[in-house]
Scaffold this active site. Structure first.
Site, PDB file in Angstrom:
ATOM      1  N   PHE A 109       0.818  -1.219   0.000  1.00 38.15           N
ATOM      2  CA  PHE A 109       0.000   0.000   0.000  1.00 38.15           C
ATOM      3  C   PHE A 109       0.850   1.266   0.000  1.00 38.15           C
ATOM      4  CE2 PHE A 109       0.747   0.143   4.558  1.00 38.15           C
ATOM      5  CZ  PHE A 109       0.611   1.478   4.893  1.00 38.15           C
ATOM      6  N   LYS A 110       2.092   1.163   0.435  1.00 38.56           N
ATOM      7  CA  LYS A 110       2.944   2.361   0.487  1.00 38.56           C
ATOM      8  C   LYS A 110       3.137   2.980  -0.898  1.00 38.56           C
ATOM      9  CE  LYS A 110       3.671   1.683   4.912  1.00 38.56           C
ATOM     10  NZ  LYS A 110       4.919   1.408   5.581  1.00 38.56           N
ATOM     11  N   ASP A 111       3.008   2.162  -1.951  1.00 39.81           N
ATOM     12  CA  ASP A 111       3.151   2.699  -3.310  1.00 39.81           C
ATOM     13  C   ASP A 111       2.106   3.761  -3.625  1.00 39.81           C
ATOM     14  OD1 ASP A 111       5.323   1.040  -4.122  1.00 39.81           O
ATOM     15  OD2 ASP A 111       3.938  -0.595  -4.549  1.00 39.81           O
ATOM     16  N   THR A 142       7.828   0.656   3.556  1.00 34.47           N
ATOM     17  CA  THR A 142       8.110   2.053   3.213  1.00 34.47           C
ATOM     18  C   THR A 142       9.410   2.161   2.438  1.00 34.47           C
ATOM     19  OG1 THR A 142       6.891   3.022   5.063  1.00 34.47           O
ATOM     20  CG2 THR A 142       8.678   4.323   4.159  1.00 34.47           C
TER      21      THR A 142
END
Length: 472
Positions: A109-111, A142
């Site tokens: 999800f960090k993308d 991250t």
């Protein structure tokens, strides 16, 4: 839109400056002077937008110093390599819908925020004719998201600290296999909180920070928080696509968020404050459940490095959540003195106590919490697979486990997906006996030489390394 510090010692400044600062000069975190508001009519107008278009609209409310057409170009570029839908929603049974946030280049999800951050940092640095040396800490995802978003960029260098032996083999390979000249991987002898403390020590030294042009891409960077707000709007819009138009206004949903550093759920807190009809924000912790303890009791007591567990959801192996400070700022009525006093108590006593305010957590802010264990993760991965055929990663499993405790009739429960299960193959095999195949590209990454500097938990050694390799 101007930004101030949670600790009161920063003059209001625009988004672009906040983006490059990381920590505020007084050691606090940047927050908007006031959250922008989005009414029901605007939400309906946004319903037909693609994800990049929606991102432009939401981010334009935060980045008022950047022309809208430039923002549109950046969001289009940020999500160009994602599937067309960018963030798909899919049911996994039991009244739970996953918000698919792992379609980006590093499968996490960090993308979602980092791909935008890479675009906007490059944009701002070019216009200011500046360079930036990112010093960050990662518990797993991250770091790889930042490095893949910033690799090869001429005006940015990345120094990413990770805890030795605390990430999955896939996570290590995603970071350490990169050989770009502007990427420096540093494996610190310690846990994530030690890495995070080193970052704060360097960032808190204003003279060193200015001399070395230091910045941050951890979730202390307000640009990350703002970009993550977008998918809360998107998810609400997609859920309510199936609701009759006359019932859409004020139609509430709940979100469960696997949480370590409190950045992802803080974005939901912002989205709720901006006007997304969110009934509950459910915080899901793993065995390092300091945040769960805080939201249940009002007492925040971070653990020592020695007491921080190494778990099968390693990206959540965090005991001191940086972004909690932004929530505390609102809890104390946006009074910087209250934040400073809380952190003084933390430094002096090892905890701070807001137990008198605890009823407000759910009553006023809609935040509840729960804890998941390794056994829970395995059982949840199994049950989701049996019921829906879906395979979820361990962090998402923490979210699903806790979400099940807070499902309410007629209130859709959305769980924010954290990563693709391939990143945590050993746990998946343990849970369901399946070995997940890797694509040829991922196999090549796993087998590639790794580039990493091992380092003691020593501020002076890190200072010397950054000073030697920083861009100027």
């Amino acid at each position: 839109m101007q930004y101030i510090s949670t600790r009161g010692g920063m003059q209001p400044q625009p988004f672009s400056e906040t983006l490059l600062e990381g920590l505020a000069p007084d050691g606090g975190l940047a927050v908007p002077e006031q959250l922008p508001q989005v009414d029901a009519e605007t939400l309906e107008r946004w319903r037909a937008l693609t994800y990049p278009q929606l991102a432009t609209e939401v981010l334009a409310l935060f980045a008022t110093d950047i022309p809208r057409e430039d923002l549109a170009g950046m969001t289009a570029a940020a999500y160009a390599d994602f599937p067309d839908e960018v963030v798909p929603l899919r049911s996994v049974g039991g009244g739970i819908t996953l918000v698919g946030l792992s379609e980006g280049p590093t499968l996490a999800f960090k993308d979602m925020a980092m791909q935008f951050l890479g675009q906007v940092l490059e944009y701002v640095l070019e216009r200011k004719d500046r360079v930036l040396n990112i010093v960050g800490a990662t518990s797993g995802d991250t770091g790889s998201a930042a490095e893949h978003a910033l690799r090869g960029k001429e005006r940015v260098s990345v120094f990413m600290l990770s805890p030795q032996g605390r990430m999955s083999a896939f996570q290590r390979a995603q970071m350490y296999s990169l050989d770009d000249a502007n990427v420096h991987n540093i494996a610190v002898a310690g846990v994530f909180d030690d890495c995070q403390n080193l970052v704060k020590q360097l960032s808190g030294d204003i003279e060193f920070k200015r001399a070395q042009h230091l910045g941050a891409v951890n979730s202390i960077n307000l640009g990350r928080i703002a970009a993550q707000v977008v998918y809360y709007f998107w998810a609400w819009l997609r859920v309510t696509d199936g609701v009759e138009p006359e019932y859409r206004e004020g139609f509430e949903v709940s979100f469960t968020v696997p949480s370590g550093n409190f950045g992802n759920i803080l974005s939901g807190f912002f989205a709720k404050g901006m006007g997304v009809p969110i009934r509950r924000l459910v915080l899901a912790a793993n065995e390092n459940n300091v945040l769960d303890e805080f939201f249940r009791t009002g007492v925040y007591r971070p653990r020592s490095a020695a007491d921080t567990h190494a778990t099968s959801s390693p990206s959540m192996d965090i005991s001191k959540a940086s972004n909690l400070e932004r929530f505390i700022f609102d809890l104390v009525g946006r009074d910087a003195t209250g934040v400073v006093d809380a952190w003084k108590a933390l430094d002096t006593d090892g905890f701070f106590d807001f137990s008198a305010q605890q009823p407000r957590f759910e009553g006023e802010f809609g935040i509840v919490s729960g804890t998941s264990t390794h056994a829970d993760r395995l059982a949840t991965i199994r049950s989701v697979h049996e019921e829906s055929g879906e395979i979820i990663d361990p962090h998402t499993a923490d979210g699903v486990k806790v979400a099940r405790e807070f499902i309410e009739q007629d209130v859709p429960m959305l769980v924010l997906e954290t990563a693709k299960p391939q990143k945590f193959a050993e746990t998946i095999t343990e849970a369901i006996g399946v070995e997940l195949p890797l694509s040829p590209e991922l196999r090549e990454m796993m087998d590639a030489p790794q580039h990493v500097t091992e380092m003691a938990d020593d501020e002076q050694v890190l200072r010397a390394f950054v000073a030697e390799h920083a861009l100027h």
